[in-house]
Design a protein around this motif. Structure first.
Motif, PDB file in Angstrom:
ATOM      1  N   VAL A  38       0.694  -1.342   0.011  1.00 31.39           N
ATOM      2  CA  VAL A  38      -0.145   0.234   0.049  1.00 31.39           C
ATOM      3  C   VAL A  38       0.913   1.270   0.028  1.00 31.39           C
ATOM      4  N   LEU A  39       0.604   2.099  -1.010  1.00 33.73           N
ATOM      5  CA  LEU A  39       1.505   3.299  -1.052  1.00 33.73           C
ATOM      6  C   LEU A  39       0.536   4.535  -0.862  1.00 33.73           C
ATOM      7  N   GLY A  40       0.845   5.182   0.175  1.00 35.65           N
ATOM      8  CA  GLY A  40       0.403   6.472   0.525  1.00 35.65           C
ATOM      9  C   GLY A  40       0.623   7.590  -0.471  1.00 35.65           C
ATOM     10  N   PHE A  41      -0.207   8.320  -0.992  1.00 40.46           N
ATOM     11  CA  PHE A  41       0.142   9.583  -2.203  1.00 40.46           C
ATOM     12  C   PHE A  41      -0.375  10.884  -1.093  1.00 40.46           C
ATOM     13  N   LEU A  42       0.649  11.481  -0.748  1.00 37.43           N
ATOM     14  CA  LEU A  42       0.312  12.880   0.009  1.00 37.43           C
ATOM     15  C   LEU A  42       0.557  14.060  -0.513  1.00 37.43           C
ATOM     16  N   GLY A  43      -0.023  15.239  -0.246  1.00 38.93           N
ATOM     17  CA  GLY A  43       0.551  16.503  -0.609  1.00 38.93           C
ATOM     18  C   GLY A  43      -0.784  17.490  -0.203  1.00 38.93           C
ATOM     19  N   PRO A  44      -0.275  18.653  -0.169  1.00 33.54           N
ATOM     20  CA  PRO A  44      -1.453  19.792   0.333  1.00 33.54           C
ATOM     21  C   PRO A  44      -2.170  20.008  -0.906  1.00 33.54           C
ATOM     22  N   ASN A  45      -3.190  20.832  -0.976  1.00 29.68           N
ATOM     23  CA  ASN A  45      -4.123  21.110  -2.143  1.00 29.68           C
ATOM     24  C   ASN A  45      -3.300  21.816  -3.286  1.00 29.68           C
ATOM     25  N   GLY A  46      -3.354  21.157  -4.323  1.00 28.16           N
ATOM     26  CA  GLY A  46      -2.709  21.982  -5.480  1.00 28.16           C
ATOM     27  C   GLY A  46      -1.243  21.245  -5.544  1.00 28.16           C
ATOM     28  N   ALA A  47      -1.033  20.237  -5.058  1.00 30.31           N
ATOM     29  CA  ALA A  47       0.339  19.641  -5.008  1.00 30.31           C
ATOM     30  C   ALA A  47       0.597  18.750  -6.353  1.00 30.31           C
ATOM     31  N   GLY A  48      -0.666  18.354  -6.966  1.00 26.69           N
ATOM     32  CA  GLY A  48      -0.262  17.594  -8.132  1.00 26.69           C
ATOM     33  C   GLY A  48      -1.059  15.978  -8.061  1.00 26.69           C
ATOM     34  N   LYS A  49      -1.580  15.807  -6.867  1.00 28.28           N
ATOM     35  CA  LYS A  49      -1.984  14.449  -6.522  1.00 28.28           C
ATOM     36  C   LYS A  49      -3.185  13.923  -7.529  1.00 28.28           C
ATOM     37  N   THR A  50      -4.182  14.896  -7.866  1.00 28.13           N
ATOM     38  CA  THR A  50      -5.269  14.610  -8.792  1.00 28.13           C
ATOM     39  C   THR A  50      -4.666  14.350 -10.070  1.00 28.13           C
ATOM     40  N   THR A  51      -3.669  15.144 -10.609  1.00 27.83           N
ATOM     41  CA  THR A  51      -3.268  15.242 -11.738  1.00 27.83           C
ATOM     42  C   THR A  51      -2.461  13.925 -12.043  1.00 27.83           C
ATOM     43  N   ALA A  52      -1.756  13.450 -10.817  1.00 25.81           N
ATOM     44  CA  ALA A  52      -0.916  12.194 -11.185  1.00 25.81           C
ATOM     45  C   ALA A  52      -1.912  10.875 -11.344  1.00 25.81           C
ATOM     46  N   ILE A  53      -2.829  11.179 -10.410  1.00 27.49           N
ATOM     47  CA  ILE A  53      -4.066   9.882 -10.288  1.00 27.49           C
ATOM     48  C   ILE A  53      -4.636   9.887 -11.714  1.00 27.49           C
TER      49      ILE A  53
END
Length: 328
Positions: A38-53
């Motif tokens: 299980v890999l945790g994907f973290l970052g504040p809003n606007g960090a790029g998480k949604t784009t990466a997913i």
């Protein structure tokens, strides 16, 4: 469902980048995910998480870079989609059908015959602990039950990688822990890799094997939880130790600590709390070694230690340190 690789690595991202109208949303994201992890994907809003997913689930194409899932390159999104499962943050569920009807429908979408779809649905309801609710209308499900149903839907096609966006948000503490335990069981029992996006750092720390922390579109830390914590402590100029001491022993504790060569500063000698600065730029001592030395000296001085914590030993500390200055 097609041929799958036997490699223990089920997802490889190689320098993924995405720009919108010249603005960089994601810059050279690289990581690997092992089967059963299980890999945790973290970052504040606007960090790029949604784009990466969105890139990894084939919704968006990267501007540069590539990735593979189960050995299939990102240039072949139609072949990747049957091998992934997705639980979005906002899960729209129909209210006027039952849980088993819902899952049976998706089983047929993924190629199971009508006669096979119902047993498939029942087996998945078993996995997520909803077997007794199979015939109940979805509108009667609690929030936690709906999340479990969403996970069951993401499992319909036996994915090799699952992407879960805020799966425990809105649950009470017991519901959160139960769902985290379920995700660990799914990863181990099914050999799936799970990418787990969450704003809850304690959930990530408790459930994940590895973590990727993004800030302003860039990876600022990645690796196992212990590696990320260790590097953050090592990179800091000064290491602190927080101690809890009985108020009756505060004076003795302060006097003892100030005699130690490894101690630079002792502060906060109030209400049973002591903060010790144990390393300066010219004294790169391992934090664990210093902590052991301090504890041993206090015990020798007959100072009871009710609790201690190395600063930067929690993922929340590291997250704040690495993402300082990012968008809230």
């Amino acid at each position: 469902m097609g041929d799958a690789t036997t490699s223990s690595v089920v997802l490889v991202a190689e320098r993924l980048s995405k720009s919108y109208n010249g603005e960089i949303a994601l810059e050279e994201l690289s990581f690997e995910l092992q089967r059963g992890h299980v890999l945790g994907f973290l970052g504040p809003n606007g960090a790029g998480k949604t784009t990466a997913i969105r890139i990894l689930t084939t919704i968006l194409q990267p501007s540069t870079g590539r990735f593979t899932i189960d050995g299939i390159a990102s240039e072949h999104p139609a072949a990747i989609r049957p091998r992934i499962g997705v639980l979005p943050e906002t899960l729209g569920l129909p209210n006027q059908i039952t849980g088993i009807e819902y899952l049976s429908y998706f089983a047929q979408l993924y190629g199971w015959a009508r006669s096979e779809a119902r047993p498939r649905a029942l087996s998945l309801l078993d996995v997520v602990g909803l077997r007794t609710k199979a015939g109940k209308l979805i509108r009667t499900y609690s929030h936690g039950m709906r999340q479990r149903l969403g996970i069951a839907r993401a499992l319909v096609n036996d994915p090799v990688v699952m992407f879960l966006d805020e799966p425990v948000m809105g649950l009470d503490p017991k519901g959160q822990q139960d769902l985290l335990d379920l995700l660990r069981e799914i990863a181990v029992d099914r050999g799936a890799g799970i990418v787990f996006c969450s704003h809850s750092l304690s959930d990530v720390e408790g459930a994940c094997d590895e973590v990727v922390i993004l800030s302003s579109g860039r990876v600022v830390a990645s690796g196992s939880i212990s590696e990320v914590l260790g590097r953050a402590r090592h990179d800091g100029e000064r290491t602190g130790l927080r101690l809890r001491i009985p108020t009756s022993a505060m004076d003795r504790a302060g006097a003892t600590l100030r005699t130690m060569d490894v101690v630079e500063e002792v502060t906060g000698l109030v209400d049973g709390q002591v903060r010790v600065i144990v390393k300066g730029p010219d004294r790169p001592l391992p934090a664990d070694m210093v902590a052991n030395e301090i504890l041993a000296r206090l015990i020798d001085a007959e100072v009871p230690v009710l609790g201690f914590e190395i600063e930067g030993s929690r993922l929340a500390d590291v997250f704040m340190q690495l993402t300082e200055g990012s968008s809230p």
